[in-house]
Design an enzyme around this catalytic site. Structure first.
Site, PDB file in Angstrom:
ATOM      1  N   SER A 136     -47.984  37.836  11.960  1.00  0.00           N
ATOM      2  CA  SER A 136     -47.833  37.484  10.553  1.00  0.00           C
ATOM      3  C   SER A 136     -46.532  36.699  10.334  1.00  0.00           C
ATOM      4  O   SER A 136     -46.336  35.656  10.948  1.00  0.00           O
ATOM      5  CB  SER A 136     -47.872  38.774   9.721  1.00  0.00           C
ATOM      6  OG  SER A 136     -48.012  38.502   8.351  1.00  0.00           O
TER       7      SER A 136
ATOM      8  N   ASP B 242     -59.096  36.603   8.367  1.00  0.00           N
ATOM      9  CA  ASP B 242     -57.724  36.958   7.996  1.00  0.00           C
ATOM     10  C   ASP B 242     -57.165  35.909   7.038  1.00  0.00           C
ATOM     11  O   ASP B 242     -56.945  34.757   7.427  1.00  0.00           O
ATOM     12  CB  ASP B 242     -56.868  37.030   9.269  1.00  0.00           C
ATOM     13  CG  ASP B 242     -55.451  37.521   9.008  1.00  0.00           C
ATOM     14  OD1 ASP B 242     -55.038  37.549   7.827  1.00  0.00           O
ATOM     15  OD2 ASP B 242     -54.768  37.866   9.981  1.00  0.00           O
TER      16      ASP B 242
ATOM     17  N   HIS C 268     -56.195  41.916   9.027  1.00  0.00           N
ATOM     18  CA  HIS C 268     -54.865  41.377   9.353  1.00  0.00           C
ATOM     19  C   HIS C 268     -54.013  42.363  10.144  1.00  0.00           C
ATOM     20  O   HIS C 268     -52.926  42.023  10.586  1.00  0.00           O
ATOM     21  CB  HIS C 268     -54.131  40.998   8.062  1.00  0.00           C
ATOM     22  CG  HIS C 268     -52.805  40.329   8.289  1.00  0.00           C
ATOM     23  ND1 HIS C 268     -52.672  39.135   8.981  1.00  0.00           N
ATOM     24  CD2 HIS C 268     -51.542  40.691   7.938  1.00  0.00           C
ATOM     25  CE1 HIS C 268     -51.397  38.784   9.024  1.00  0.00           C
ATOM     26  NE2 HIS C 268     -50.691  39.709   8.411  1.00  0.00           N
TER      27      HIS C 268
END
Length: 439
Positions: free
Chosen positions: A271, A329, A376
């Site tokens: 991320s 995602d 995610h």
């Protein structure tokens, strides 16, 4: 088609194409500068031919290809090469260690820091045989103001990851000395706010050649370059300063103590951590502090970071990036969910000013009904890579605690913006704000 140029990572020629797989290294026809890495070695015999021969390949015999020397050509299709898959799973676990070791207990004296000392951190999170020695912890403090955030987290640096180097035993297995930097993703409200600061800003990381056309997301740049004003960690400086000092020290130490030994620089993140990894890869290569060592980013669920000029410069510098991305995602589609590298039609003239992904994508396809946060969650990425399943699979069952993302969301939920939880604000407004560049 752009003119060919010498590739810094493997001494081959680079050719720009319109699609994501832009840079392709080929054997260099002539001599290359002494500072460049050796020519891209051939893959072990049969490494790309047939399941039986593929399974016989080793990391040591094809490490340059695993690190992206030729943009992972032949290693992603018709299925991910088992050696590459194993390495991706290994690096994803080294990133997951950051989440497992991050202290989210407000009552703890190590709140927003690592729970453990460097010498035993990997062992404490269940990776005693990881094969790396952690040499430094890395801290970051985004220079953003969150008026409603509780004072205990405002303006403070927090642990973001670590720098490590492979042990002698792991070095023999890998075929080179590996300098690793591992980054976790977004946790605190200030980090969420930094993620939403989507305006493009010139990076200007090289004072001798600022390149104002190379632009990156202002929030990621703030997190990377801002120092902890509280000096909570002994005035360690910005995330950038910490990383440049330690990684360049390790590279120089390897060259001095083990002349002739191959060295790689691997940056892995999830991320927001993927964005920091790519920023640092660009910075390190732009300044030449990698000393010819190949620089590779393994991104798990990472967002876009910069514009087309940033991507082009990364390609020119030989920075390699493999983006492992779940097609469901949403973070991998931000910033620039509407205007990006795929923009066509009447908006095509503005494509150079849009956010653009860097590197090669390895798409995964997983979703779990009733647990949409898993799309995610890094633990889901890790489980899928370790399972050996290919591009499409159902999400594995969540951990008893709900997985990494669930724990993070529980923490962020305690930080209130009026009566609206931070995660709700981020999920509801993130796409619109980042696309329009409102902040």
């Amino acid at each position: 088609m752009a003119a060919a140029a010498v590739h810094r990572q493997c001494g081959g020629a680079t050719v720009t194409r319109a699609q994501q797989r832009v840079v392709r290294c080929r054997a260099a026809g002539g001599s290359v500068a002494a500072a460049t890495a050796p020519a891209c070695a051939p893959v072990e015999a049969g490494a790309r031919r047939g399941p039986a021969r593929r399974s016989a390949a080793t990391v040591a015999g094809m490490w340059r290809q695993v690190q992206g020397c030729d943009d992972w050509e032949g290693l992603l299709e018709p299925g991910v090469h088992p050696v590459l898959r194993a390495e991706l799973a290994r690096y994803s676990e080294l990133v997951d260690a950051c989440y497992k070791a991050f202290d989210l207990d407000p009552a703890s004296r190590r709140y927003l820091n690592c729970k453990y000392g460097r010498e035993r951190m990997l062992e404490e999170v269940g990776m005693p045989g990881a094969g790396y020695e952690i040499t430094r912890y890395v801290y970051a403090a985004p220079d953003v103001t969150v008026p409603t955030m509780e004072p205990s987290t405002s303006g403070r640096g927090r642990w973001i990851g670590y720098v490590a180097v492979s042990t002698d035993e792991m070095t023999r297995r890998l075929g080179r000395r590996d300098v690793l930097v591992s980054f976790r993703g977004t946790v605190t409200p200030a980090e969420w706010m930094a993620n939403l600061m989507s305006s493009l800003e010139p990076a200007r990381l090289d004072p001798c050649d600022p390149r104002p056309d190379v632009k990156v997301e202002s929030g990621f740049l703030s997190l990377y370059t801002s120092a902890d004003k509280t000096c909570r960690f002994g005035g360690a400086g910005s995330c950038r300063e910490q990383l440049l000092r330690e990684v360049s020290r390790l590279i120089d130490s390897c060259a001095k103590d083990r002349p002739g030994e191959d060295v790689s620089v691997t940056l892995a993140g999830h991320s927001m951590g993927s964005a920091l990894a790519l920023l640092f890869a660009y910075d390190l290569a732009e300044l030449g502090l990698n000393r010819g060592a190949p620089v590779t980013v393994f991104s798990f669920g990472g967002p876009r970071v910069g514009n087309a000029a940033f991507k082009a410069r990364c390609d020119e510098l030989g920075v390699k990036a493999l983006r492992v991305a779940n097609v469901h995602d949403p973070i991998t589609k931000l910033p620039g969910i509407f205007l990006n590298e795929a923009t066509t039609g009447v908006l095509r003239p503005w494509r150079a000013s849009c956010y653009t992904h860097v590197g090669v994508e390895l798409p995964l396809n997983f979703v779990k009904v009733g647990d949409l946060a898993s799309v995610h969650d890094l633990s889901t990425y890790v489980a899928l890579l370790k399972s050996g399943g290919d591009k499409q699979a159902a999400a594995p069952r969540s951990a008893p605690d709900g997985g990494v993302l669930a724990r993070v969301m529980e923490f962020v939920g305690r930080q209130r913006a009026g009566a609206v939880p931070w995660q709700d604000a981020a999920l509801q407004m993130g796409g619109l704000v980042q696309t329009l560049g409102l902040i």
